[in-house]
Write a protein that holds these residues in place. Structure first.
Motif, short mmCIF file in Angstrom:
data_model
loop_
_atom_site.label_atom_id
_atom_site.label_comp_id
_atom_site.label_asym_id
_atom_site.label_seq_id
_atom_site.Cartn_x
_atom_site.Cartn_y
_atom_site.Cartn_z
N VAL B 474 0.85 -1.17 0.00
CA VAL B 474 0.00 0.00 0.00
C VAL B 474 0.89 1.23 0.00
CG1 VAL B 474 -1.79 1.26 1.23
CG2 VAL B 474 -1.76 -1.24 1.27
N GLY B 529 -6.28 3.41 -3.96
CA GLY B 529 -5.88 2.64 -2.79
C GLY B 529 -6.14 3.35 -1.48
N LEU B 530 -6.36 4.65 -1.52
CA LEU B 530 -6.67 5.40 -0.29
C LEU B 530 -8.16 5.36 -0.03
CD1 LEU B 530 -4.51 8.63 -0.79
CD2 LEU B 530 -3.87 6.49 0.34
N PHE B 531 -8.52 5.56 1.21
CA PHE B 531 -9.93 5.73 1.51
C PHE B 531 -10.41 7.04 0.90
CE2 PHE B 531 -11.28 2.17 3.87
CZ PHE B 531 -10.18 1.69 4.55
N THR B 534 -9.79 10.42 2.63
CA THR B 534 -8.38 10.81 2.57
C THR B 534 -8.02 11.28 1.16
OG1 THR B 534 -7.85 9.18 4.26
CG2 THR B 534 -6.01 10.03 2.94
N GLN B 559 -12.50 -3.32 -0.39
CA GLN B 559 -12.47 -2.16 -1.27
C GLN B 559 -13.64 -1.21 -1.04
OE1 GLN B 559 -12.24 -4.14 -5.14
NE2 GLN B 559 -10.09 -3.58 -5.27
N VAL B 562 -12.92 2.56 -0.68
CA VAL B 562 -11.56 2.78 -1.16
C VAL B 562 -11.60 3.26 -2.60
CG1 VAL B 562 -9.37 1.64 -1.69
CG2 VAL B 562 -10.58 1.08 0.42
N VAL B 584 -15.04 5.08 -6.32
CA VAL B 584 -14.98 4.54 -4.96
C VAL B 584 -15.81 3.27 -4.86
CG1 VAL B 584 -15.41 5.04 -2.52
CG2 VAL B 584 -14.65 6.86 -4.06
#
Lengths: 152, 593
Positions: B474, B529-531, B534, B559, B562, B584
């Motif tokens: 990650v 890959g980030l929420f 964020t 996921q 994410v 997302v």
């Protein structure tokens, strides 16, 4: 033309769009042959051509493929300051200095008003890649032309 | 000053002028022309792209350091040009001159209309790739169907039914420009790609064709069978039996060379011409019980690879012999397939296991990283890509069903690399990197070989996590901190790193060497890959406008929430206020309710 009005109309539109779109890829001299080849393909496969979602992008690819024997850097006419006073003379050298993918995306999107999706299909890349090439290409164009201005 | 809007306006105005210039030339549809004569080279098509790039892929199933080849410096170097590689009974092809380079369409390659199989004939003819035959040992099935892939249109079409009987032998072919000469076991046929027509040819009853060599100077094809050598006359479509012996044959342009391995530790070398018949030329002593694994013509000399990876060179004109150091290939677990190809460039030996591609520099063997793990080393005829010479695996539409048509790189051009069916576009300053994961007591430490010069480096802003038995890397942020362990001069770098999932098991990592940001533009961070919250905060912080779209993922999937995709992608430099669309993951319905 033929007795098939639908295909005739599509071919006329395709011709018009390819005349404008192709020079940045294959040059002005090679464009007519490339267009003719693409139109011949479209006529020969007219049922398939009519059913395409993006027929112009498809023909563009066929035409570019045919015109790939042209010089890698296409031949474009220089800017005549008398006929085109509103266009920077440095635009053409700057365009030719771009990579082929950048040049084609810049040309198709901004000079020919093709959408990202149409351009992506014509070039066989993703729409997001179109954005990438477009951004880089336009940045390089601006940098090149500004550099000419600074020294002009 | 040329601003964005003004530049667009100028482009349109100039395009008006150019369109008019083209319009002055009459454009009329012309009758369909016959296909341009295909260049008489067959580039064998590979699974993975250009040689010379840093090796890329992390196997996410690994829980420890991944054993992968050292990265190169990311520069693309043509490794070989026209392939005069020779057809073998293992699916190789013969080449005369290199094809023009052709860009691979980026994006997904549609599934081929073929069932899963391996050991196919795979041959590139201009802008088309012919895939035919093959077998599937697990099911004890053999196939006689095939398909042609059109590079320009990114489409497949099925081939007509072949008259060649089904056998479990890998087919092989010679490109004759206007048609293919295809053989399988003792059978042969022409196939016209343009017309999709097969023409059955006489067979060599009871034989097993192991190698083919094209001799255009005498309009013939030579075939090495189990019982001897045969000549197929292309003008009469008939076979002649020449007798002789050999483990491998080679056509020099004037004579046929046959190399035979001798258990006593030598290579008897015979030659044949129509006027002389077979002549015993010489015997190359190697001291090791021998079988000629493969021969290749390199700058007019015959290269002979022997059973224990010895390499001997014989000049058919002067009769001189010399020995090269053995190939740096481990054959303790069995002798690999070896394929010698000079390809008008650095002398190349392809091997179907590690290291994959070996070239002779004139002073020693150089090993290139092996790009294709499963299917053997690769080399395209124009020297920048690769081809699996014994076919490759089709998996009926999964990411394994992929082709690579390499691109001749030009400095400054974006580069395309195909992994599976995913095409990666690299910016000029980007390179694929080798990633690994080191297991620590408290988790996993990602590391990368940034370049041959810098070596192995820790990625300080990345985390290796074990998820469901696999290890995911990650990335904490787009611009990460990298500490490279150089015993002489530790260095810290701040490259930009992004990742692209190749398939369910592999992720490609791409390193960007930052060139700085032009005034007024902002780089888009990689937020995949980030929420989502964020990611949105990151983008807003950069002066960009995040726009959210949703994609349904299974209920309870990691996921959910994410970011799965973004547009523009990371590294793109845009004007402040540009919208960045993030996709997302959104949970699907609870299956328990």
């Amino acid at each position: 033309m033929s007795s098939e009005p639908a295909i005739d109309a599509l071919l006329e539109e395709a011709t018009r769009r390819l005349r404008r779109a192709l020079p940045a890829a294959v040059g002005v001299d090679a464009a007519p042959d490339a267009i003719a080849h693409a139109l011949a393909w479209a006529w020969e496969h007219r049922e398939r051509f009519v059913g395409l979602a993006n027929p112009h992008g498809y023909l563009y690819r066929i035409a570019v493929n045919e015109g790939r024997r042209a010089p890698r850097v296409p031949e474009l006419p220089a800017v005549d300051p008398v006929r085109l006073p509103e266009v920077e003379p440095g635009l053409v050298p700057a365009l030719l200095d771009l990579s082929p993918m950048q040049r084609q995306t810049v040309w198709l999107v901004h000079a020919c008003d093709w959408t990202y999706v149409e351009t992506a299909e014509a070039l066989g890349i993703t729409a997001s890649a179109v954005g990438t090439h477009l951004t880089r290409g336009m940045t390089r164009l601006r940098t090149s032309i500004l550099g000419d201005e600074n020294h002009g | 000053m040329v601003d964005h809007v003004d530049l667009e306006r100028q482009l349109r105005r100039y395009a008006d002028h150019v369109e008019g210039a083209v319009g002055e030339t009459a454009v009329e549809p012309v009758p369909t022309r016959p296909r341009s004569p295909r260049l008489a080279v067959a580039a064998v098509v590979a699974l993975v792209a250009a040689i010379g790039l840093a090796f890329v892929v992390v196997d996410r199933d690994s829980g420890s350091d991944v054993d992968i080849d050292p990265a190169r410096d990311g520069s693309l170097e043509p490794t070989a040009q026209a392939s005069d590689s020779n057809a073998e009974g293992d699916g190789g092809v013969s080449a005369e001159t290199p094809p023009e380079p052709k860009l691979m369409p980026a994006g997904e390659i549609p599934p081929a209309p073929l069932s899963p199989r391996s050991s196919t004939l795979t041959i590139r003819i201009g802008d088309e790739v012919v895939v035919w035959g093959g077998d599937r040992d697990a099911l004890d099935e053999v196939y006689g169907d095939g398909a042609v892939y059109d590079i320009a249109t990114n489409e497949w079409r099925a081939m007509a039914e072949s008259p060649i009987p089904l056998t479990d032998d890998t087919p092989t072919a010679i490109d004759l420009e206007d048609r293919l000469f295809v053989s399988r076991r003792q059978h042969a046929a022409y196939y016209s790609v343009a017309d999709d027509v097969w023409t059955e040819l006489p067979s060599l009853s009871g034989e097993l064709i192991r190698e083919l060599r094209h001799a255009p100077e005498i309009d013939s094809i030579f075939a090495l069978g189990a019982r001897g050598v045969y000549q197929f006359d292309l003008s009469t479509d008939s076979w002649s039996e020449l007798g002789g012996r050999g483990d491998s044959i080679e056509w020099t342009g004037e004579k046929l060379v046959s190399v035979t391995g001798d258990p006593g530790g030598s290579f008897p070398v015979d030659t044949w011409t129509a006027s002389t018949g077979w002549v015993e030329e010489t015997t190359i002593e190697t001291g090791v019980s021998q079988v000629a694994i493969d021969t290749g013509l390199v700058d007019g000399e015959v290269w002979i690879v022997g059973y224990d990876m010895t390499v001997d060179v014989w000049d058919p004109v002067t009769g001189e012999q010399r020995s090269l150091p053995p190939l740096p290939i481990d054959f303790t677990e069995g002798v690999p397939r070896v394929f010698v190809s000079s390809a008008a460039g650095p002398d190349v030996v392809l091997v179907d296991r590690e290291p994959g591609l070996v070239t002779w520099s004139g002073e020693g063997w150089e090993v290139r990283p092996r790009l294709d793990i499963a299917y053997g080393a690769t080399l395209d005829s124009d020297g920048t890509g690769g081809g699996a010479w014994w076919g490759y695996w089709f998996d009926g539409g999964t990411p394994d069903n992929a082709l690579v048509v390499s691109q001749v790189p030009t400095p400054g051009d974006p580069r395309e690399i195909v992994l599976g069916s995913v095409v990666l576009e690299l910016a000029p300053e980007e390179q694929l990197i080798e990633m690994g994961v080191g297991e620590r007591d408290d988790g996993f430490e990602p590391w990368a070989v940034i370049s041959a010069e810098i070596g192995r480096c820790r990625l300080d802003d990345a985390i290796g996590e074990r998820v469901d038995g696999t290890v995911d890397i990650v990335l904490g942020s787009n611009v990460i901190s990298v500490t490279c362990d150089d015993p002489e001069a530790p260095r810290r770098l701040a490259p930009r790193l992004r990742s692209v999932d190749v398939d369910d098991e592999r992720t490609a990592y791409i390193l960007g060497q930052s060139l700085g940001t032009p005034d007024g533009l902002v780089p888009v961070s990689t937020v995949v890959g980030l929420f989502a919250d964020t990611a949105m905060a990151t983008l807003r912080n950069e002066g960009l406008v995040p726009v959210t779209e949703f994609r349904v993922v299974p209920f309870g999937d990691p996921q959910v929430g994410v970011v799965l995709a973004q547009a523009p992608i990371g590294f793109t430099e845009v004007e402040p206020g540009t919208q960045v669309v993030i996709t997302v993951g959104e949970a699907g319905p609870d299956p328990d309710q």
